[in-house]
Structures are given as C-alpha cells and as structure tokens.
Write an enzyme that holds these catalytic residues in place. Structure first.
Site, PDB file in Angstrom:
ATOM      1  N   HIS A 256       0.816  -1.202   0.000  1.00 43.80           N
ATOM      2  CA  HIS A 256       0.000   0.000   0.000  1.00 43.80           C
ATOM      3  C   HIS A 256       0.856   1.261   0.000  1.00 43.80           C
ATOM      4  O   HIS A 256       0.615   2.207  -0.751  1.00 43.80           O
ATOM      5  CB  HIS A 256      -0.938  -0.007   1.220  1.00 43.80           C
ATOM      6  CG  HIS A 256      -1.756   1.238   1.343  1.00 43.80           C
ATOM      7  ND1 HIS A 256      -1.338   2.323   2.097  1.00 43.80           N
ATOM      8  CD2 HIS A 256      -2.928   1.591   0.796  1.00 43.80           C
ATOM      9  CE1 HIS A 256      -2.244   3.280   2.009  1.00 43.80           C
ATOM     10  NE2 HIS A 256      -3.224   2.862   1.220  1.00 43.80           N
TER      11      HIS A 256
ATOM     12  N   ARG B  48      29.468  -2.863 -17.555  1.00 43.64           N
ATOM     13  CA  ARG B  48      30.622  -3.163 -16.691  1.00 43.64           C
ATOM     14  C   ARG B  48      30.313  -4.349 -15.777  1.00 43.64           C
ATOM     15  O   ARG B  48      29.566  -4.229 -14.817  1.00 43.64           O
ATOM     16  CB  ARG B  48      30.973  -1.932 -15.859  1.00 43.64           C
ATOM     17  CG  ARG B  48      31.475  -0.754 -16.669  1.00 43.64           C
ATOM     18  CD  ARG B  48      31.893   0.391 -15.750  1.00 43.64           C
ATOM     19  NE  ARG B  48      32.487   1.495 -16.475  1.00 43.64           N
ATOM     20  CZ  ARG B  48      31.813   2.550 -16.930  1.00 43.64           C
ATOM     21  NH1 ARG B  48      30.508   2.624 -16.719  1.00 43.64           N
ATOM     22  NH2 ARG B  48      32.428   3.521 -17.571  1.00 43.64           N
TER      23      ARG B  48
ATOM     24  N   ARG C 253      31.711  -6.077 -21.059  1.00 41.15           N
ATOM     25  CA  ARG C 253      33.151  -6.197 -20.856  1.00 41.15           C
ATOM     26  C   ARG C 253      33.412  -7.220 -19.757  1.00 41.15           C
ATOM     27  O   ARG C 253      32.882  -7.097 -18.649  1.00 41.15           O
ATOM     28  CB  ARG C 253      33.751  -4.838 -20.474  1.00 41.15           C
ATOM     29  CG  ARG C 253      35.276  -4.863 -20.354  1.00 41.15           C
ATOM     30  CD  ARG C 253      35.817  -3.470 -20.063  1.00 41.15           C
ATOM     31  NE  ARG C 253      35.440  -3.022 -18.739  1.00 41.15           N
ATOM     32  CZ  ARG C 253      35.615  -1.764 -18.304  1.00 41.15           C
ATOM     33  NH1 ARG C 253      36.121  -0.857 -19.112  1.00 41.15           N
ATOM     34  NH2 ARG C 253      35.258  -1.437 -17.085  1.00 41.15           N
TER      35      ARG C 253
ATOM     36  N   GLU D 247      42.526   0.256 -26.166  1.00 39.36           N
ATOM     37  CA  GLU D 247      42.969   1.143 -25.086  1.00 39.36           C
ATOM     38  C   GLU D 247      44.481   1.100 -24.867  1.00 39.36           C
ATOM     39  O   GLU D 247      45.002   1.749 -23.957  1.00 39.36           O
ATOM     40  CB  GLU D 247      42.247   0.779 -23.793  1.00 39.36           C
ATOM     41  CG  GLU D 247      42.403  -0.673 -23.372  1.00 39.36           C
ATOM     42  CD  GLU D 247      41.454  -1.070 -22.245  1.00 39.36           C
ATOM     43  OE1 GLU D 247      40.861  -0.181 -21.626  1.00 39.36           O
ATOM     44  OE2 GLU D 247      41.311  -2.286 -21.993  1.00 39.36           O
TER      45      GLU D 247
ATOM     46  N   GLY E  22      38.701   2.798 -25.380  1.00 33.37           N
ATOM     47  CA  GLY E  22      38.665   3.249 -23.992  1.00 33.37           C
ATOM     48  C   GLY E  22      39.564   4.470 -23.879  1.00 33.37           C
ATOM     49  O   GLY E  22      40.790   4.344 -23.752  1.00 33.37           O
ATOM     50  N   SER E  23      38.971   5.647 -23.958  1.00 31.72           N
ATOM     51  CA  SER E  23      39.782   6.860 -24.097  1.00 31.72           C
ATOM     52  C   SER E  23      40.624   7.153 -22.857  1.00 31.72           C
ATOM     53  O   SER E  23      41.697   7.754 -22.958  1.00 31.72           O
ATOM     54  CB  SER E  23      38.889   8.054 -24.436  1.00 31.72           C
ATOM     55  OG  SER E  23      37.858   8.210 -23.475  1.00 31.72           O
ATOM     56  N   ASN E  24      40.199   6.715 -21.675  1.00 34.15           N
ATOM     57  CA  ASN E  24      40.992   6.980 -20.468  1.00 34.15           C
ATOM     58  C   ASN E  24      42.334   6.254 -20.514  1.00 34.15           C
ATOM     59  O   ASN E  24      43.403   6.860 -20.353  1.00 34.15           O
ATOM     60  CB  ASN E  24      40.226   6.558 -19.214  1.00 34.15           C
ATOM     61  CG  ASN E  24      39.181   7.580 -18.819  1.00 34.15           C
ATOM     62  OD1 ASN E  24      39.264   8.740 -19.204  1.00 34.15           O
ATOM     63  ND2 ASN E  24      38.186   7.142 -18.060  1.00 34.15           N
ATOM     64  N   ASP E  25      42.285   4.936 -20.720  1.00 33.20           N
ATOM     65  CA  ASP E  25      43.541   4.173 -20.753  1.00 33.20           C
ATOM     66  C   ASP E  25      44.375   4.515 -21.982  1.00 33.20           C
ATOM     67  O   ASP E  25      45.611   4.555 -21.912  1.00 33.20           O
ATOM     68  CB  ASP E  25      43.255   2.665 -20.719  1.00 33.20           C
ATOM     69  CG  ASP E  25      43.188   2.129 -19.293  1.00 33.20           C
ATOM     70  OD1 ASP E  25      43.904   2.657 -18.428  1.00 33.20           O
ATOM     71  OD2 ASP E  25      42.401   1.192 -19.036  1.00 33.20           O
TER      72      ASP E  25
ATOM     73  N   CYS F 224      33.724   4.558 -25.856  1.00 30.80           N
ATOM     74  CA  CYS F 224      32.958   4.706 -24.620  1.00 30.80           C
ATOM     75  C   CYS F 224      33.703   5.672 -23.707  1.00 30.80           C
ATOM     76  O   CYS F 224      34.793   5.380 -23.238  1.00 30.80           O
ATOM     77  CB  CYS F 224      32.728   3.363 -23.932  1.00 30.80           C
ATOM     78  SG  CYS F 224      34.168   2.291 -23.799  1.00 30.80           S
TER      79      CYS F 224
END
Length: 796
Positions: free
Chosen positions: A421, A511, A579, A681, A702-705, A752
C-alpha cells in the site's frame, strides 16, 4: 438464484462492461471467468451482489436521507469526519436485510458450497465500489475484505459490514479527494471461494515495472499465507522480475531478478469456525526459502501477459496458490494507473551531488530525492502529530494513512515491498519512498534531518543530513536522428530500467565489475576453492551468503547472469557489449576472500589485469565462471544480443590464448551469432589494428587508458591532472588511426567515454573520422545525441 436476478449475479454472467452494476473488481472477475478461463486463467468461482441490491437495502431501512443528512453536517463542519463515519456505519449495521436480497444471497452461497462439494464453504467476502477501480481512481482497497467466512449467518454479517465499510473515514476522504458524490457511489459484494493460500502462498503482480514503467517486465511479489500482508505491506515479500517477450519460448527461463524477502510473518485461518484470520511467525525454513519455484514464476508471468493482452493495458493483479492442490489462481485484476499514464516524452532525472553517510537502505519507490526532517508516526491514531512537509517514517501503512501521506515529502517504512500500500500510494502521489527497510523506526528519530534518495536504482538510501542534489527534466520527444549510433554505458542493473524510454542504439559498455562488486561481493576463486580458504571470518561470511547453493560457484554464476540480464533486457534486441571483468589486483583483493588469490603489485594499472588473467592458472577457473554466466545469459535466458568484450589485450598472441580459453568454456566466436570485441585502449591495439581485427568483430576505444598510455600520464595522479587530455593531438591521432585501419579491415569501432558530452569539438572529430558508435552515461545521452547530430549536419 436466477441469472436475471437484480440482486445477485454469478461471475460467469458478468463482463467488464458491468462496472455500474457490480463495480470494477467484480466485473473484472466476471470478465476473466467468461473470457480467459479457456486461456488458462483460473479464477475462484463466486457471485456478486448488485448495486441495485445495495440501494434497495438503504431504501428498505430508510437510510438514504439519513445518510445525506449526516454527510451534509460533516461537509458543513458541524460534526467531525470520525463522527460522521461512525454514525453512518452504525445505521447500516443496524439495518435488516430485505427478504428477497437475503434469500438470493443465501441461495447463491448454498449453490457455491454445492459446487465445491462442501457444507458451509469458506469464502472471501470482498467489497467492490462502483467507482473504486475506475481508470482515474487507483486507490483500491478503500472498502473492506473479510476472509475465511463460513456459514450463512456469518456471511450475512460480513455482507452488512461490507456495506458499512463504504463509510469508513478513509473511504469518505477518498471520495471527497476524487470528487465522487457520496450517495452516487454504490457497493457490490463479491462472494468467492477461498483459495487455501493460508497453507500455500499469495501476492501481487504487475504486468509492468512499477518504478520505471518498463513495459516488457512482469513484477511479482510473494509471501507465505494469505495475501493481505503483501497488499498491506506488513511483510517484506520475495520479489521476482520476468522479461515478458521471451515467455512464448518454453526452452527459455527469462527470470531477470530474484530477491529473497524476510517474510517474517504469515496470515492463516484462526480456528475452525471461520471468519477470523491471524498472523503467526514464519519458520526459519520458510524465511530462507523462495515462495515460488521458477516454473511457478513463469506460469504467473504468462498469466499476467494473457490478462494484459486481453484488457489491452498494463494490469495490477492479485494471485494465490492453493496449498492443498498447488493450483495458481488470479483473485483480482485491475488496470495499472500510474506508470501507464506517465509522460512518454519526458524523463525526470535526479542526481545526488554530495551526501552524508548512509543510515539505512531499503527498496526504492520512484526515482526522486527529498530532504527534510523525520516525523515518526507509529499508529494512524497519532496522525495529528505529523508535521506537514516532513518525512513520514512508520512501520507500515494502510488506506487510513492516505490523508497524512498526501502531506509528506517522502515516506519510509520498516516493512513492505514494491506492491504494498505504501508503495502504490507514494507512486500515485509522486513521492519518493523507501519501503522494507527493516528498522527505520528504530534507527531514525523525530526531527532528524535526512535525505531520502531513490536516484540510485532499486536500492533506496537514507543519508544523514540535507544532501546536495539536483533535478533535471529531460525531453526525449524532439531528439534528432543520427547516423552514428549513440549507445549507453551501464553498470548498475537496478537502475537500467529507468532509461528504457531513451532512444538509444544499444549498450556500448556494460561493466561486469559493478555486478561482481555490488551484488556478488565474493572473489570467484574463493568460491571455486572454498574449502582451502584460510581466512575463517571470510569463510563464515561466504558460507552465510551462499546458503541455498549446493555448489558455491553457482552463487557467482547465478548472480552475475541475473544482474547482466537486466541490462540486456532493457536494450533487447539492440546489442549489449559486456566487458569481461577488468578489476585491478588491488580491487580484486578487496572482494571477500580475495587477498589469498591476488599478488601484490606496485602498479596494478598496468599489471595483472584484463586479458592476461583469463588464461593464467591464477584466475582461469574464475574466468570460466564468467563464461558460464554469459552462456546462461545468452542460451538459457534468451539474451542473444549480448556481445563479449575483452579488456586490456596486449598482443595478438594474447588474443589467441583468450579466445581459446573462451572456446573451451563454451563461448566460441561466431557460434550461435556470438560476437567478440576488444577494447582499443593500448597503443599496440592501434599499431597492430589489422591483426586484432582478424581476431575480433570490433573495437571499443577506452579513451581513459588510451590517453594514459599514449601520453605516459597516470590518470589517477593529481600532480599530472592538467596533462591528462583526451583531445591531445597524439591521442586524437591514435583514435583516427584505429578507426581508419579497423574499417579497412572490416571491423566496427565505437568509443565509450564522456569526452563527446563535454566537448562538441571532440564529437565533431569522431564523426569526421567515421566512428560507428559513441557510448555515454545515460544522463549525458541527450547532450551527446545533439552534439553528434550537429557534427553530422556540419559534415554533410
């Protein structure tokens, strides 16, 4: 009792068009008996008194004008609501049955008992107001239900109490709020054979996700005993979610979520005389067991689909399982009235920026955030103590609480599930609520400042203090089309459904680590080698978590497959790129039992991570469990839209080793349509793009790595933060080169990362380079979609 009786009608002679005659509840039961019995929907047999019988009862006892007078005095503020309600109820309870109505009811009861082969058949006596379940009136349950009623005298008394319940304080308040005239509403009584769910189980089911409106999910709540505890929110039930589109394939088991509820109590019959029920504690075995088997979950979900298809709209249903026969019955069905009417062109997004420590958690209702002071109310008798605008904290609610709930900024309960409820009313009022917390009334205190956050998905969180948060209205009905696919990054399965209305092209990055870290919490190797664990405390905790699993590795596989299935479901049939696990060794070590299986590394960022783990004797058995979960996801649950992606793959030779390990564990690239991607990456992925393209179907940048390893900048270093730049010419050269070379080799390329949402120039570069897809967080989707559309337009 004849078919044409103006007082009583059998369910099989009723249809949904008979709302004015027998109310929404009873007309719906009749509709299902008539139309859906042949399609496998079982409804307990019964009959209904008509609205005409109710009006005849009032007239015979000269109650019409007397009721009008009393209600008029209340509306003129001459008497209180409580005085008005109790006066009218007393008048009705003192009334006598007109002979013809009494005769028809008793004849119906005798026939029902005869059909069941039982003397004095136990029945449920339910109220069905002629306006209660109309499409614009969703607060069902305003009148009373009486269970386990046996014998003619008890039946007539219960029917009289049903008539009187049309004038409970909450029912009068409800009609006033909805604008229904008090004397314009009549009441029908449903008399229905009791399902012996007191020895079985029961619950509530929706043919739509109650929080997001995701229309491909059926939600089922289940508890032991009679169903009133689930409806009232007096118990924390089991919760199951089923992906409806796959139910037509008997080879699939598309149960995407199973949450075990505490189920502390159950409602059973009290004594042999009938008319009474009582709550008793459940056993430890009952609390630890699922109420429904997987087969029963799927059967109920199929019933939900059948009923929804027949009515042509999302439905709210109550079900019961007979403990003696094992049969599943539908005992109520009415339209769902909140999510099915939501604005399909808008999404309200809440983000908590800065919050105090977590005080308590529970099941979130809605997706909003509210902050304020706590007001603990333990009983409806104390609602005068409630401070308007505060956060209502209580054990559980029922319809008597509606007036106070309307004045709250948020609602928190100890008990209840998403179909209780408290949850239903909170949804109707647009308030954030957290239900089933277990002990909020003990942890929190009056006037304490807290923040109630339902912004994080299925788990609601109560934070200490007033948090910083923002709300944003996202319009999705005027988004431009793009040639470039705009996909989503997703990690939290419980938050996936809320984005179903976004016109995204799939999930570019799911992820796996999030599910492992938040839902499973145990290192996979600690499950494979449980018996050799040296950490006694971790071993005891793992043993407790994996109770019910004969094979402890199944805890990992089951949890991982279900978690990822919710992400796969929201995107199906669009691709979902999962991944495989990409924890660093220090992160793996933090999982329960993990320290015994992980080496200590000086620089885990470029150490034993990604692909190198999958074929290593240190972890291959754990990777095998990941593969088993993906196989279950694709083959047993039906989500063949899942694509596998390998992270941090340093060389073509390593790629071959990983693909061979996957093949050994049942995941073979190209078989049954399985695609395998690789993260782009590492500079080696660019330099040897043609070789990697022979082994993989696509790349995800993977643009960060890639930035970190191209520029030699530790992405976590505060000292070097200003040097970390995804738009650096060297990084852009890497991205452009990978796209060109991969395309030449026939492989797809996506990216990504958040750069396209923050930098329109970066989006233009990607479009100019011919990228196939860009994958971003859901809250960035609209901005990126517009940036990419603009870039495409300027390039054309």
């Amino acid at each position: 009792m004849s078919k044409k009786s103006v007082n009583v009608m059998w369910f099989e002679n009723l249809a949904r068009a008979d709302v004015a005659l027998v109310g929404g509840k009873n007309s719906s039961l009749g509709e299902m008996v008539q139309q859906l019995g042949k399609k496998g929907i079982k409804v307990p047999s019964g009959f209904a008194t008509t609205a005409d019988a109710y009006r005849a009862f009032l007239t015979a006892n000269a109650l019409d004008t007397r009721i009008d007078d009393v209600i008029g005095k209340w509306q003129d503020h001459k008497i209180t609501l409580h005085e008005a309600g109790s006066t009218v109820r007393a008048m009705i309870l003192a009334g006598d049955w007109p002979k013809d109505i009494e005769t028809d009811i008793l004849q119906g009861y005798r026939e029902l008992s005869h059909r069941a082969g039982v003397t004095d058949l136990p029945v449920a006596v339910r109220s069905s107001a002629t306006a209660e379940d109309l499409p614009d009136a969703s607060f069902a349950g305003q009148q009373e239900t009486y269970l386990n009623v046996r014998g003619e005298k008890a039946l007539l008394a219960a029917c009289r109490r049903c008539f009187a319940s049309l004038f409970t304080d909450r029912a009068i308040t409800y009609r006033q709020m909805k604008g229904f005239g008090h004397t314009k509403v009549a009441l029908s009584i449903g008399v229905q054979r009791m399902v012996r769910s007191d020895t079985g189980g029961s619950g509530v089911m929706f043919s739509i996700d109650t929080e997001s409106g995701f229309d491909r999910i059926a939600l089922i709540n289940a508890a032991w005993g009679l169903g009133e505890n689930v409806v009232q929110g007096a118990v924390n039930p089991d919760e199951y979610q089923v992906y409806k589109p796959f139910l037509g394939n008997p080879d699939l088991t598309p149960i995407v979520e199973k949450k075990l509820g505490a189920k502390e109590i159950k409602m059973i019959y009290a004594g042999q005389q009938g008319g009474e029920t009582r709550n008793v504690p459940t056993s430890r075995v009952e609390r630890a067991a699922w109420v429904l088997s997987d087969v029963e979950i799927l059967d109920l979900a199929r019933m939900a689909v059948t009923i929804e298809d027949h009515y042509g709209q999302p439905m709210d249903m109550e079900w019961a399982r007979d403990g003696e026969t094992g049969e599943l019955f539908i005992v109520q069905a009415r339209p769902e009235t909140v999510q099915s009417r939501a604005d399909a062109g808008a999404i309200k997004s809440y983000t908590v920026k800065k919050a105090g420590k977590t005080l308590i958690t529970g099941l979130s209702v809605g997706s909003a955030v509210a902050a304020g002071r706590v007001s603990i109310i333990q009983s409806a008798r104390d609602i005068d103590r409630f401070v308007d605008g505060s956060i209502l904290v209580t054990s559980t609610t029922d319809p008597d609480w509606v007036p106070i709930m309307k004045r709250a900024s948020a609602i928190v309960t100890d008990h209840g599930g998403r179909t209780s409820h408290a949850a239903i009313v909170s949804r109707e009022l647009g308030l954030p609520a957290i239900v089933g917390t277990g002990n909020a009334t003990h942890i929190l205190h009056d006037e304490q400042e807290v923040t109630v956050s339902c912004a994080g998905g299925g788990e609601g969180v109560i934070h200490e203090g007033i948090a910083e948060f923002e709300a944003e209205d996202l319009r999705i009905d005027d988004l431009p089309e793009t040639r470039t696919h705009i996909m989503l990054n997703m990690a939290n399965p419980s938050a996936a459904f809320r984005w179903w209305r976004l016109p995204f092209d799939g999930v570019g990055l799911a992820r796996m680590e999030f599910v492992v870290n938040n839902a499973i919490k145990v290192h996979p190797m600690a499950l494979v080698h449980f018996d050799r664990l040296k950490d006694d405390a971790a071993k005891a905790e793992i043993a407790e978590m994996t109770k019910g699993y004969a094979d402890k590795t199944e805890f990992f596989v089951d949890g991982l497959a279900r978690g990822l299935s919710q992400i796969a479901a929201v995107a199906y049939p669009r691709p979902v790129i999962v991944r495989m696990s990409d924890f660093k060794t220090n992160e793996y070590a933090e999982l329960l039992g993990g320290r015994e299986f992980e080496p200590r590394e000086e620089n885990p960022m470029i150490g034993f991570r990604g692909a190198s783990r999958y074929y290593s004797p240190r972890y291959e058995e754990g990777f095998a469990l990941e593969c088993k979960a993906i196989r279950r996801l694709r083959e047993e649950m039906g989500f063949d839209n899942v694509v596998v992606m390998i992270p941090f793959c340093r060389s073509p030779v390593e790629a071959d080793r990983v693909l061979e390990v996957m093949r050994r564990h049942g995941l073979e690239r190209g078989k049954d349509g399985l695609e395998v991607y690789v993260m782009g990456e590492i500079p080696a992925n660019v330099i040897l793009a043609e070789e990697f393209a022979k082994r993989f179907d696509g790349f995800s940048i993977g643009s960060n790595d890639l930035t970190q390893l191209t520029l030699g900048v530790d992405r976590d270093s505060e000292e070097l933060a200003e040097l970390f730049d995804e738009s650096d010419p060297a990084v852009l050269w890497m991205i452009e080169s990978l796209i060109a070379r991969a395309h030449k080799a026939g492989a797809k390329v996506g990216l990504c990362g958040q750069a396209p949402s923050n930098d329109p120039a970066f989006a233009r570069l990607l479009v100019r380079a011919g990228i196939d897809s860009v994958s971003v967080t859901p809250d960035s989707f609209i901005a990126v979609k517009r940036h990419v559309a603009g870039a495409e337009q300027s390039e054309s």
